[in-house]
Motif scaffolding. Structure first.
Motif, short mmCIF file in Angstrom:
data_model
loop_
_atom_site.label_atom_id
_atom_site.label_comp_id
_atom_site.label_asym_id
_atom_site.label_seq_id
_atom_site.Cartn_x
_atom_site.Cartn_y
_atom_site.Cartn_z
N LYS A 62 0.79 -1.21 0.00
CA LYS A 62 0.00 0.00 0.00
C LYS A 62 0.84 1.28 0.00
O LYS A 62 0.46 2.28 -0.60
N TYR A 63 1.94 1.24 0.67
CA TYR A 63 2.73 2.46 0.85
C TYR A 63 3.97 2.41 -0.05
O TYR A 63 4.81 1.54 0.08
N GLN A 64 4.05 3.38 -0.92
CA GLN A 64 5.09 3.37 -1.94
C GLN A 64 6.04 4.55 -1.78
O GLN A 64 5.62 5.68 -1.55
N CYS A 65 7.32 4.27 -1.92
CA CYS A 65 8.33 5.34 -1.89
C CYS A 65 8.26 6.12 -3.20
O CYS A 65 8.25 5.52 -4.28
N LYS A 66 8.24 7.44 -3.08
CA LYS A 66 8.15 8.27 -4.28
C LYS A 66 9.43 8.20 -5.09
O LYS A 66 9.42 8.43 -6.29
N LYS A 73 9.57 1.52 -4.36
CA LYS A 73 9.45 0.35 -3.52
C LYS A 73 8.22 0.50 -2.63
O LYS A 73 7.92 1.59 -2.16
N THR A 74 7.53 -0.61 -2.42
CA THR A 74 6.31 -0.53 -1.63
C THR A 74 6.50 -1.22 -0.28
O THR A 74 7.31 -2.14 -0.13
N PHE A 75 5.70 -0.76 0.67
CA PHE A 75 5.81 -1.25 2.04
C PHE A 75 4.42 -1.55 2.58
O PHE A 75 3.45 -0.92 2.19
N SER A 76 4.40 -2.48 3.49
CA SER A 76 3.12 -2.87 4.07
C SER A 76 2.62 -1.87 5.09
O SER A 76 1.43 -1.81 5.37
#
Length: 255
Positions: free
Chosen positions: A227-231, A235-238
């Motif tokens: 759900k959470y993505q580095c701009k 890379k995405t994170f939970s």
DNA sequence: CTGGGGACGGGGCCC
DNA sequence: AGGGCCCCGTCCCCA
């Protein structure tokens, strides 16, 4: 922005409250505990906390009805109208205007909705509906807010302040460990830590959780694209906290 | 250090 | 109007 931060925090949010230092009426709500424990349970009715007569608004001294004369929009309007206020109240966000402007704006509109809030333009079929709206929302906004007497937080509505005050009084107490919570369902969630009950099961694996939010976070681990993505590096994170850690560590792109 | 789980806070919505 | 629940979020801890 997290909804938890819609209000200003003036204290160290990392500190957990010292529950034992907080006083207030208590209510024991868990039927599970009521059945399971031999300890005498005294369900006290949650009553308004008595506050000292200071100038900040609290749940007990809020000017609900009637408003002070300098704030009341009632003068000059019929008082015998029934309360058939229209759709749900909605906080406006336009720039503040004077009370006199409000009264001028609170004029007759279409057949169905005759009274309009001068601040947010919301319309009501009755004047009392408009008054209720203004008391709980727009007047509160123009008067800055409702302030908590226990801390410096400010709220735009009475309901929000009442709910917040519970975080100080912590009326829901666990009979097993004495820990106190602001809301019954928080206590229920806590009681699961004692009972081991885990009603929220993952449909993808055998794991189960006592907390729905934790299941939701867990479900992210099953997703390829989280759900959470580095701009910077995509890379995405939970979890957002993991993304923050990633960003604070410098990511993979020079800033 | 990273990822994940546990525990919990709090505003908003719905009934 | 108030309570229950949902959703989103944080912090801490541990593997």
């Amino acid at each position: 922005m997290p909804r938890s931060f819609l209000v200003k925090k003036h204290f160290n949010a990392s500190k957990k409250p010292n529950y034992s230092e907080l006083e207030g009426p208590t209510v024991f709500i868990s039927p599970y505990v009521l059945k399971a424990l031999p300890v005498p349970v005294i369900p006290e009715v949650l009553s308004p906390v008595s506050y000292s007569p200071i100038t900040v608004w609290t749940a007990s001294n809020l000017p609900l009805s009637p408003l002070p004369s300098d704030l009341s929009p009632i003068s000059g309007y019929p008082s015998s109208l029934s309360d058939t206020s229209s759709s749900k109240d909605h906080s406006g966000s336009e720039s503040p205007r004077s009370d006199e402007d409000d009264r001028t704006q609170s004029s007759k509109l279409s057949d169905g909705e005759k009274f309009q809030c001068g601040l947010c333009n919301k319309s009501y079929s009755t004047y009392s509906g408009l008054v209720k709206h203004k008391q709980l929302h727009c007047d509160a906004q123009t008067r800055k807010s409702f302030s908590c007497k226990y801390c410096e937080k400010e709220y735009v509505s009475l309901g929000a302040l009442k709910m917040h005050i519970r975080t100080h009084t912590l009326p829901c107490v666990c009979k097993m460990c004495g820990k106190a919570f602001s809301r019954p369902w928080l206590l229920q969630g806590h009681i699961r830590t004692h009972t081991g009950e885990k009603p929220f099961s993952c449909p993808h694996c055998s794991r189960a959780f006592a907390d729905r939010s934790n299941l939701r976070a867990h479900l992210q681990t099953h997703s390829d694209v989280k759900k959470y993505q580095c701009k910077n590096c995509s890379k995405t994170f939970s979890r957002m906290s993991l993304l923050h850690k990633h960003e604070e560590s410098g990511c993979c792109v020079a800033h």
